[in-house]
Scaffold this motif. Sequence first.
Motif, PDB file in Angstrom:
ATOM      1  N   ASP A  11       2.242  -4.864  35.195  1.00 12.41           N
ATOM      2  CA  ASP A  11       3.640  -4.657  34.835  1.00 12.41           C
ATOM      3  C   ASP A  11       3.897  -5.069  33.395  1.00 12.41           C
ATOM      4  O   ASP A  11       2.959  -5.380  32.636  1.00 12.41           O
ATOM      5  CB  ASP A  11       4.572  -5.387  35.800  1.00 12.41           C
ATOM      6  CG  ASP A  11       4.453  -6.908  35.710  1.00 12.41           C
ATOM      7  OD1 ASP A  11       3.773  -7.416  34.796  1.00 12.41           O
ATOM      8  OD2 ASP A  11       5.050  -7.583  36.570  1.00 12.41           O
ATOM      9  N   SER A  12       5.165  -5.099  33.002  1.00 14.51           N
ATOM     10  CA  SER A  12       5.521  -5.379  31.605  1.00 14.51           C
ATOM     11  C   SER A  12       5.326  -6.839  31.216  1.00 14.51           C
ATOM     12  O   SER A  12       5.531  -7.200  30.058  1.00 14.51           O
ATOM     13  CB  SER A  12       6.975  -4.980  31.347  1.00 14.51           C
ATOM     14  OG  SER A  12       7.851  -5.680  32.219  1.00 14.51           O
ATOM     15  N   GLN A  13       4.901  -7.681  32.177  1.00 17.58           N
ATOM     16  CA  GLN A  13       4.596  -9.080  31.884  1.00 17.58           C
ATOM     17  C   GLN A  13       3.103  -9.366  31.976  1.00 17.58           C
ATOM     18  O   GLN A  13       2.678 -10.511  31.798  1.00 17.58           O
ATOM     19  CB  GLN A  13       5.351  -9.997  32.854  1.00 17.58           C
ATOM     20  CG  GLN A  13       6.850  -9.791  32.864  1.00 17.58           C
ATOM     21  CD  GLN A  13       7.480 -10.037  31.510  1.00 17.58           C
ATOM     22  OE1 GLN A  13       7.159 -11.021  30.839  1.00 17.58           O
ATOM     23  NE2 GLN A  13       8.373  -9.145  31.089  1.00 17.58           N
ATOM     24  N   LEU A  19      -2.415  -8.501  25.722  1.00 15.30           N
ATOM     25  CA  LEU A  19      -2.740  -8.049  24.359  1.00 15.30           C
ATOM     26  C   LEU A  19      -2.196  -6.647  24.120  1.00 15.30           C
ATOM     27  O   LEU A  19      -1.664  -6.346  23.046  1.00 15.30           O
ATOM     28  CB  LEU A  19      -4.254  -8.075  24.146  1.00 15.30           C
ATOM     29  CG  LEU A  19      -4.922  -9.450  24.107  1.00 15.30           C
ATOM     30  CD1 LEU A  19      -6.442  -9.296  24.042  1.00 15.30           C
ATOM     31  CD2 LEU A  19      -4.422 -10.243  22.900  1.00 15.30           C
ATOM     32  N   VAL A  20      -2.338  -5.788  25.118  1.00 19.30           N
ATOM     33  CA  VAL A  20      -1.809  -4.425  24.995  1.00 19.30           C
ATOM     34  C   VAL A  20      -0.290  -4.466  24.828  1.00 19.30           C
ATOM     35  O   VAL A  20       0.282  -3.786  23.962  1.00 19.30           O
ATOM     36  CB  VAL A  20      -2.179  -3.589  26.240  1.00 19.30           C
ATOM     37  CG1 VAL A  20      -1.517  -2.206  26.173  1.00 19.30           C
ATOM     38  CG2 VAL A  20      -3.683  -3.444  26.365  1.00 19.30           C
ATOM     39  N   LEU A  21       0.373  -5.275  25.636  1.00 24.31           N
ATOM     40  CA  LEU A  21       1.830  -5.362  25.587  1.00 24.31           C
ATOM     41  C   LEU A  21       2.315  -5.942  24.261  1.00 24.31           C
ATOM     42  O   LEU A  21       3.371  -5.559  23.749  1.00 24.31           O
ATOM     43  CB  LEU A  21       2.337  -6.234  26.747  1.00 24.31           C
ATOM     44  CG  LEU A  21       2.107  -5.644  28.152  1.00 24.31           C
ATOM     45  CD1 LEU A  21       2.313  -6.710  29.221  1.00 24.31           C
ATOM     46  CD2 LEU A  21       3.032  -4.464  28.403  1.00 24.31           C
ATOM     47  N   ALA A  22       1.544  -6.862  23.700  1.00 23.27           N
ATOM     48  CA  ALA A  22       1.940  -7.481  22.438  1.00 23.27           C
ATOM     49  C   ALA A  22       1.815  -6.520  21.270  1.00 23.27           C
ATOM     50  O   ALA A  22       2.589  -6.590  20.304  1.00 23.27           O
ATOM     51  CB  ALA A  22       1.101  -8.735  22.189  1.00 23.27           C
ATOM     52  N   VAL A  80      -4.100   0.605  22.611  1.00 25.58           N
ATOM     53  CA  VAL A  80      -5.247   0.491  23.507  1.00 25.58           C
ATOM     54  C   VAL A  80      -6.081  -0.724  23.128  1.00 25.58           C
ATOM     55  O   VAL A  80      -6.306  -0.993  21.944  1.00 25.58           O
ATOM     56  CB  VAL A  80      -6.109   1.766  23.439  1.00 25.58           C
ATOM     57  CG1 VAL A  80      -7.366   1.610  24.310  1.00 25.58           C
ATOM     58  CG2 VAL A  80      -5.301   2.985  23.863  1.00 25.58           C
ATOM     59  N   VAL A  81      -6.548  -1.434  24.138  1.00 28.38           N
ATOM     60  CA  VAL A  81      -7.416  -2.597  23.923  1.00 28.38           C
ATOM     61  C   VAL A  81      -8.678  -2.404  24.750  1.00 28.38           C
ATOM     62  O   VAL A  81      -8.615  -2.340  25.984  1.00 28.38           O
ATOM     63  CB  VAL A  81      -6.716  -3.908  24.324  1.00 28.38           C
ATOM     64  CG1 VAL A  81      -7.710  -5.075  24.255  1.00 28.38           C
ATOM     65  CG2 VAL A  81      -5.521  -4.172  23.423  1.00 28.38           C
ATOM     66  N   ALA A  82      -9.821  -2.290  24.051  1.00 28.77           N
ATOM     67  CA  ALA A  82     -11.122  -2.185  24.706  1.00 28.77           C
ATOM     68  C   ALA A  82     -11.743  -3.580  24.767  1.00 28.77           C
ATOM     69  O   ALA A  82     -11.710  -4.326  23.776  1.00 28.77           O
ATOM     70  CB  ALA A  82     -12.027  -1.219  23.955  1.00 28.77           C
ATOM     71  N   ILE A  83     -12.316  -3.920  25.904  1.00 30.21           N
ATOM     72  CA  ILE A  83     -12.856  -5.267  26.101  1.00 30.21           C
ATOM     73  C   ILE A  83     -14.298  -5.154  26.589  1.00 30.21           C
ATOM     74  O   ILE A  83     -14.565  -4.595  27.661  1.00 30.21           O
ATOM     75  CB  ILE A  83     -12.013  -6.047  27.133  1.00 30.21           C
ATOM     76  CG1 ILE A  83     -10.571  -6.202  26.639  1.00 30.21           C
ATOM     77  CG2 ILE A  83     -12.627  -7.413  27.413  1.00 30.21           C
ATOM     78  CD1 ILE A  83      -9.648  -6.854  27.636  1.00 30.21           C
ATOM     79  N   GLY A  90       4.267  -0.890  31.080  1.00 33.22           N
ATOM     80  CA  GLY A  90       3.154  -1.497  31.796  1.00 33.22           C
ATOM     81  C   GLY A  90       1.828  -1.141  31.160  1.00 33.22           C
ATOM     82  O   GLY A  90       1.761  -0.578  30.062  1.00 33.22           O
ATOM     83  N   VAL A  91       0.764  -1.458  31.872  1.00 32.70           N
ATOM     84  CA  VAL A  91      -0.591  -1.260  31.346  1.00 32.70           C
ATOM     85  C   VAL A  91      -1.470  -0.693  32.456  1.00 32.70           C
ATOM     86  O   VAL A  91      -1.370  -1.108  33.620  1.00 32.70           O
ATOM     87  CB  VAL A  91      -1.194  -2.595  30.843  1.00 32.70           C
ATOM     88  CG1 VAL A  91      -2.625  -2.386  30.348  1.00 32.70           C
ATOM     89  CG2 VAL A  91      -0.325  -3.186  29.734  1.00 32.70           C
ATOM     90  N   LEU A  92      -2.329   0.241  32.064  1.00 26.29           N
ATOM     91  CA  LEU A  92      -3.341   0.798  32.961  1.00 26.29           C
ATOM     92  C   LEU A  92      -4.700   0.313  32.512  1.00 26.29           C
ATOM     93  O   LEU A  92      -5.043   0.424  31.324  1.00 26.29           O
ATOM     94  CB  LEU A  92      -3.289   2.327  32.935  1.00 26.29           C
ATOM     95  CG  LEU A  92      -4.395   3.047  33.706  1.00 26.29           C
ATOM     96  CD1 LEU A  92      -4.119   2.973  35.209  1.00 26.29           C
ATOM     97  CD2 LEU A  92      -4.527   4.495  33.262  1.00 26.29           C
ATOM     98  N   GLY A  93      -5.492  -0.220  33.416  1.00 26.10           N
ATOM     99  CA  GLY A  93      -6.827  -0.700  33.070  1.00 26.10           C
ATOM    100  C   GLY A  93      -7.889  -0.094  33.961  1.00 26.10           C
ATOM    101  O   GLY A  93      -7.677   0.100  35.158  1.00 26.10           O
TER     102      GLY A  93
END
Length: 369
Positions: A28-30, A51-54, A58-61, A88-91
Amino acid sequence: MFELDYGLAQDIVSRAMAILPYNVNVMDSQGLILASGERSRINTRHEGAQLVLANGRVVAIDSQVAACLRGVQPGINLPLFLDRRLIGVLGITGDPEQVRIYAELVRMSAEMLVAQRYQQQVERHWRRQRSDDLLALLLEEGGDILRLFDEAHLLGLKPQLGRTPWLFELAEGVSAERLGDWLLACYPDSWCVSPAASSLLWCRPGAVVHDEARLLERIEGQGWWILRVAVGERAEGVDGVRRGYRRVRDLLAYGRAILADQRLLSLQRHRLPALLWRFRDDEAVDELLRPLRRLRARDAGGQLLRTLRSWCEHGGQNQACADALGVHRNSLRYRMERIAELSGVDPLSLDGLLSLYLGVQLLPEEPPA
């Protein structure tokens, strides 16, 4: 404002993992994991998502970076947008370079699903608002009833059904909207509208039969305190429901003024006094109360008025009234003679009983000393 919830997030994960051989997470957004193929990770914080929300990108890890973050596995995390708003974020778990192309496809599908759900939510909100407005118009006097009737049909409100009106007076802080939502969920095809602050009119389908007291208990079991409720009778068609609403409105006002200790008011039980209450300022109604005011002025302790109320409740039946009061029939006869003497009206005659009965129904009970 639209936000991701557990149901929608799980739908995205289930659809994606039915095709891909990789684990999928939705945050979610948190940065809280709402859904995942690894159920143990649900409701945990994902630092990669934060990190993505900040940064909104896209953030690759890889495995080295994952070792430095909490609640993170190697993979790629992408922002989810709705109308350019980050929601939100999809991983996807795996080697970032291997899963990147899949992640972009899944994100596109996820954002389409989010947009679809959002549009459905907007349409449901509009439909609910329009239904509320239409019901308010239907219950008012006047207006183009045929046009309103046709629109009610189009909105699925089923205006042709017979309904029984219930008018709730709510305690401070009780949400009429939430109570209405609960009633609509429990009793399909109901109508719910809030005609004034702290009140809710519920028109239940007439075919449903309830134990009124039991339903009141169920409602209060949900945490909603009801000060009082007026229950009408089955009404047919919109015109009938309009009349029924007027009746329960008068009944509730009557109960508030005269029967302050009664929370459940039935039109079947109080039809005549509720009708008279509408004309309480008329001289004829005042004349009904004059004998009782004379009686009250001479009735120290209120014994005679209590006797008269019991006499009326038992329809002038000597033994039933005496038993209810716990007195001998001779004592009851003496009291009835005193009532006739002080009020100037004979409660043993039919005309006198009727006159006193109507007056008693309109006379507020005095609180105990």
